[in-house]
Design an enzyme around this catalytic site. Sequence first.
Site, PDB file in Angstrom:
ATOM      1  N   ASP A   1       0.812  -1.228   0.000  1.00  0.00           N
ATOM      2  CA  ASP A   1       0.000   0.000   0.000  1.00  0.00           C
ATOM      3  C   ASP A   1       0.841   1.272   0.000  1.00  0.00           C
ATOM      4  O   ASP A   1       0.433   2.301   0.548  1.00  0.00           O
ATOM      5  CB  ASP A   1      -0.966   0.011   1.206  1.00  0.00           C
ATOM      6  CG  ASP A   1      -1.877  -1.203   1.204  1.00  0.00           C
ATOM      7  OD1 ASP A   1      -2.242  -1.653   0.095  1.00  0.00           O
ATOM      8  OD2 ASP A   1      -2.212  -1.701   2.293  1.00  0.00           O
TER       9      ASP A   1
ATOM     10  N   GLY B   1      -4.666  -4.308  -3.724  1.00  0.00           N
ATOM     11  CA  GLY B   1      -5.618  -3.252  -4.081  1.00  0.00           C
ATOM     12  C   GLY B   1      -4.796  -2.048  -4.490  1.00  0.00           C
ATOM     13  O   GLY B   1      -4.126  -1.454  -3.656  1.00  0.00           O
ATOM     14  N   HIS B   2      -4.786  -1.736  -5.767  1.00  0.00           N
ATOM     15  CA  HIS B   2      -3.954  -0.653  -6.299  1.00  0.00           C
ATOM     16  C   HIS B   2      -4.843   0.488  -6.780  1.00  0.00           C
ATOM     17  O   HIS B   2      -5.627   0.318  -7.712  1.00  0.00           O
ATOM     18  CB  HIS B   2      -3.072  -1.178  -7.444  1.00  0.00           C
ATOM     19  CG  HIS B   2      -2.106  -2.238  -6.988  1.00  0.00           C
ATOM     20  ND1 HIS B   2      -1.353  -2.984  -7.857  1.00  0.00           N
ATOM     21  CD2 HIS B   2      -1.774  -2.668  -5.744  1.00  0.00           C
ATOM     22  CE1 HIS B   2      -0.596  -3.826  -7.159  1.00  0.00           C
ATOM     23  NE2 HIS B   2      -0.841  -3.655  -5.873  1.00  0.00           N
TER      24      HIS B   2
ATOM     25  N   GLN C   1       1.858  -6.173  -3.149  1.00  0.00           N
ATOM     26  CA  GLN C   1       2.325  -6.254  -1.759  1.00  0.00           C
ATOM     27  C   GLN C   1       3.620  -5.447  -1.596  1.00  0.00           C
ATOM     28  O   GLN C   1       3.790  -4.443  -2.259  1.00  0.00           O
ATOM     29  CB  GLN C   1       2.498  -7.721  -1.302  1.00  0.00           C
ATOM     30  CG  GLN C   1       1.181  -8.460  -1.120  1.00  0.00           C
ATOM     31  CD  GLN C   1       0.557  -8.960  -2.406  1.00  0.00           C
ATOM     32  OE1 GLN C   1       1.198  -9.659  -3.174  1.00  0.00           O
ATOM     33  NE2 GLN C   1      -0.681  -8.628  -2.647  1.00  0.00           N
TER      34      GLN C   1
ATOM     35  N   LYS D   1       1.844   2.059  -5.088  1.00  0.00           N
ATOM     36  CA  LYS D   1       2.396   1.463  -6.333  1.00  0.00           C
ATOM     37  C   LYS D   1       1.473   1.697  -7.515  1.00  0.00           C
ATOM     38  O   LYS D   1       1.912   1.973  -8.623  1.00  0.00           O
ATOM     39  CB  LYS D   1       2.607  -0.059  -6.145  1.00  0.00           C
ATOM     40  CG  LYS D   1       3.562  -0.423  -5.038  1.00  0.00           C
ATOM     41  CD  LYS D   1       3.647  -1.915  -4.830  1.00  0.00           C
ATOM     42  CE  LYS D   1       2.371  -2.538  -4.311  1.00  0.00           C
ATOM     43  NZ  LYS D   1       2.008  -2.144  -2.932  1.00  0.00           N
TER      44      LYS D   1
HETATM   45  P1  GDP Z   1      -0.784   0.258  -3.537  1.00  0.00           P
HETATM   46  O1  GDP Z   1      -1.380  -0.989  -3.024  1.00  0.00           O
HETATM   47  O2  GDP Z   1       0.689   0.333  -3.278  1.00  0.00           O
HETATM   48  O3  GDP Z   1      -1.112   0.552  -4.959  1.00  0.00           O
HETATM   49  O4  GDP Z   1      -1.420   1.448  -2.673  1.00  0.00           O
HETATM   50  P2  GDP Z   1      -2.997   1.614  -2.291  1.00  0.00           P
HETATM   51  O5  GDP Z   1      -3.739   2.039  -3.488  1.00  0.00           O
HETATM   52  O6  GDP Z   1      -3.491   0.420  -1.571  1.00  0.00           O
HETATM   53  O7  GDP Z   1      -2.900   2.744  -1.196  1.00  0.00           O
HETATM   54  C1  GDP Z   1      -2.321   3.978  -1.455  1.00  0.00           C
HETATM   55  C2  GDP Z   1      -3.357   5.081  -1.209  1.00  0.00           C
HETATM   56  O8  GDP Z   1      -2.707   6.322  -1.171  1.00  0.00           O
HETATM   57  C3  GDP Z   1      -4.400   5.190  -2.307  1.00  0.00           C
HETATM   58  O9  GDP Z   1      -5.600   5.652  -1.747  1.00  0.00           O
HETATM   59  C4  GDP Z   1      -3.808   6.264  -3.228  1.00  0.00           C
HETATM   60  O10 GDP Z   1      -4.801   6.953  -3.971  1.00  0.00           O
HETATM   61  C5  GDP Z   1      -3.172   7.165  -2.212  1.00  0.00           C
HETATM   62  N1  GDP Z   1      -1.999   7.910  -2.670  1.00  0.00           N
HETATM   63  C6  GDP Z   1      -0.982   7.517  -3.463  1.00  0.00           C
HETATM   64  N2  GDP Z   1      -0.033   8.470  -3.539  1.00  0.00           N
HETATM   65  C7  GDP Z   1      -0.467   9.485  -2.764  1.00  0.00           C
HETATM   66  C8  GDP Z   1       0.078  10.759  -2.399  1.00  0.00           C
HETATM   67  O11 GDP Z   1       1.183  11.130  -2.775  1.00  0.00           O
HETATM   68  N3  GDP Z   1      -0.671  11.529  -1.559  1.00  0.00           N
HETATM   69  C9  GDP Z   1      -1.885  11.144  -1.081  1.00  0.00           C
HETATM   70  N4  GDP Z   1      -2.529  11.962  -0.268  1.00  0.00           N
HETATM   71  N5  GDP Z   1      -2.422   9.968  -1.415  1.00  0.00           N
HETATM   72  C10 GDP Z   1      -1.718   9.149  -2.226  1.00  0.00           C
HETATM   73  P1  IMO Z   2      -0.992  -4.218  -2.185  1.00  0.00           P
HETATM   74  O1  IMO Z   2      -0.544  -4.807  -3.491  1.00  0.00           O
HETATM   75  C1  IMO Z   2      -0.969  -4.613   2.165  1.00  0.00           C
HETATM   76  C2  IMO Z   2      -1.164  -8.691   3.780  1.00  0.00           C
HETATM   77  C3  IMO Z   2      -2.402  -9.147   4.514  1.00  0.00           C
HETATM   78  C4  IMO Z   2      -1.767 -10.105   5.499  1.00  0.00           C
HETATM   79  C5  IMO Z   2      -0.669 -10.766   4.680  1.00  0.00           C
HETATM   80  C6  IMO Z   2      -1.050 -12.104   4.085  1.00  0.00           C
HETATM   81  O2  IMO Z   2      -2.268  -3.489  -2.237  1.00  0.00           O
HETATM   82  O3  IMO Z   2       0.118  -3.458  -1.543  1.00  0.00           O
HETATM   83  P2  IMO Z   2      -2.620 -12.791   2.051  1.00  0.00           P
HETATM   84  O4  IMO Z   2      -4.084 -12.587   1.828  1.00  0.00           O
HETATM   85  O5  IMO Z   2      -1.751 -12.200   1.005  1.00  0.00           O
HETATM   86  O6  IMO Z   2      -2.276 -14.223   2.312  1.00  0.00           O
HETATM   87  O7  IMO Z   2      -2.307 -12.011   3.429  1.00  0.00           O
HETATM   88  O8  IMO Z   2      -0.368  -9.861   3.642  1.00  0.00           O
HETATM   89  N1  IMO Z   2      -1.406  -8.163   2.415  1.00  0.00           N
HETATM   90  C7  IMO Z   2      -1.291  -6.870   2.065  1.00  0.00           C
HETATM   91  N2  IMO Z   2      -1.038  -5.787   2.821  1.00  0.00           N
HETATM   92  N3  IMO Z   2      -1.093  -4.496   0.822  1.00  0.00           N
HETATM   93  C8  IMO Z   2      -1.315  -5.575   0.050  1.00  0.00           C
HETATM   94  O9  IMO Z   2      -1.318  -5.527  -1.289  1.00  0.00           O
HETATM   95  C9  IMO Z   2      -1.467  -6.837   0.674  1.00  0.00           C
HETATM   96  N4  IMO Z   2      -1.713  -8.087   0.220  1.00  0.00           N
HETATM   97  C10 IMO Z   2      -1.648  -8.883   1.285  1.00  0.00           C
HETATM   98  O10 IMO Z   2      -3.046  -8.077   5.159  1.00  0.00           O
HETATM   99  O11 IMO Z   2      -1.138  -9.389   6.527  1.00  0.00           O
HETATM  100 MG    MG Z   3      -2.942  -1.623  -1.794  1.00  0.00          MG
END
Ligand code: GDP
Ligand code: IMO
Ligand code: MG
Length: 428
Positions: free
Chosen positions: A13, A40-41, A224, A16
């Site tokens: 998270d 979840g991206h 991840q 990416k």
């Molecule tokens: P990922 O799993 O690495 O793709 O990240 P996620 O989408 O799960 O979580 C990142 C969150 O931060 C999302 O809600 C993005 O829209 C948000 N985000 C990404 N870059 C920035 C930033 O520079 N500033 C803010 N405020 N939000 C950001």
């Molecule tokens: P993105 O790509 C954050 C965590 C789960 C748990 C562990 C194992 O959005 O960064 P799993 O279901 O993969 O067997 O769970 O990994 N986890 C993540 N945490 N971002 C993710 O993906 C994750 N995918 C799995 O919360 O701790």
């Molecule tokens: Mg994510």
Amino acid sequence: MAVIVIVGAQWGDEGKGKIVDVLTEKADGVARYQGGHNAGHTVVIKNEKFVLHIIPSGILHKGKTCIIGNGVVVDPAFLIEEIDELKKRGIEVGENLFLSKNAHLIMPYHTAIEREQERLKGSKKIGTTGRGIGPAYVDKIARTGLRVGDLLYPEVFREKLKINLSSVNNLLKALYNAGGFDLENVYKEYMGYADRLSGHIADTDVIINKMIDENKNMVLEGAQGTLLDVDHGTYPYVTSSSASAGGACTGLGVGPTKITKVIGVVKAYTTRVGEGPFPTEIKDSLGEKIREKGGEYGATTGRPRRCGWLDMVALKYSIRVNGFTGLVITKLDILDGLEKIRMCTSYKCDGILHEEFPKELSVLERCEPVYEEVAGWKENTSGIKNFEKLPGAAWEYIRKIESMLNTKIQIISSGQKRDELIMLHEPF
Ligand code: GDP
Ligand code: IMO
Ligand code: MG
């Protein structure tokens, strides 16, 4: 030509999705190399939010080749839903999407087994996303998995499924006193998915290597993060795949000699969702404040993310195992308004100072962070696109991260939207 791997440098998270989307603009293709719909991206375009789970985040750009690699585990029902949802929102998902024949299928029994395993672990549970990821990778390594390519051969699929169900149903009954699965029902269900997905199923190693040979620009998307990697993460509180850079090679069939850059995505602070050690976790109201301001709730499960300070011990380790050539810092804007910002420079455990990330869970769990404090800034950095507009203290923070990690920072992200970033060194 550039083949750039994008890797989460922390516990996932990091943002990416946004960075992959941004870089794909200059690329010809984008490929996901591991994980499944545990990811979840998030990508925000203007005011529209998209959350990608299996499909590469670059799909939102028209005309790019999008690949789901062999290293991914695929729940076909979920993938079809994701395709339909994107199409409904006007995104092109057709001949541009390729799904590897060698990717493994998540089966209904994987989710059932995981549910029971987590339940039995009680307080020692991993806190998985509950999507069958772990058991699907278990079958892959145990050589009993069903693969996407098997969907194209109904008789082969049926035979393998029959063998698997005979042991899975026994296991569910004997170990967990849980119900089993009916061969004909699962077979019919998956043949329905085969009809929907067959047009996307391909030899993706051929496609991606041809593109690389033709000097195309490629983005390889990790899910991840490094500290959730099955080898390098905080085992057993990890996911079941190779989220770090090496996974891009095995998960796509691309040789290490073809990779030109490896970029680590680092959140300006740290978050973790699920159980497991987290030395710099902020357990008071400041942690909650950061969670609320940063919208730190799982993009997949909606769970609140644990929040903490930037951990330089963990990041140095992450840089080492990935060989990052550059970094992206995201969510700097979330730290606006803090009086002081802490950076963890070492850990202390039983009076011993650790400068290296401990491999033993029993040590890591007891580590206390040693912090260095730096000045915060009052100004609003949200949406800033020019580094000259950054407050002095914010720039100091960035420079300090860069010098402590001895790795170039290429992009600073200052908001959710595509264009909310400072491009310091263009990766392509
Ligand atoms: P990922 O799993 O690495 O793709 O990240 P996620 O989408 O799960 O979580 C990142 C969150 O931060 C999302 O809600 C993005 O829209 C948000 N985000 C990404 N870059 C920035 C930033 O520079 N500033 C803010 N405020 N939000 C950001
Ligand atoms: P993105 O790509 C954050 C965590 C789960 C748990 C562990 C194992 O959005 O960064 P799993 O279901 O993969 O067997 O769970 O990994 N986890 C993540 N945490 N971002 C993710 O993906 C994750 N995918 C799995 O919360 O701790
Ligand atoms: Mg994510």
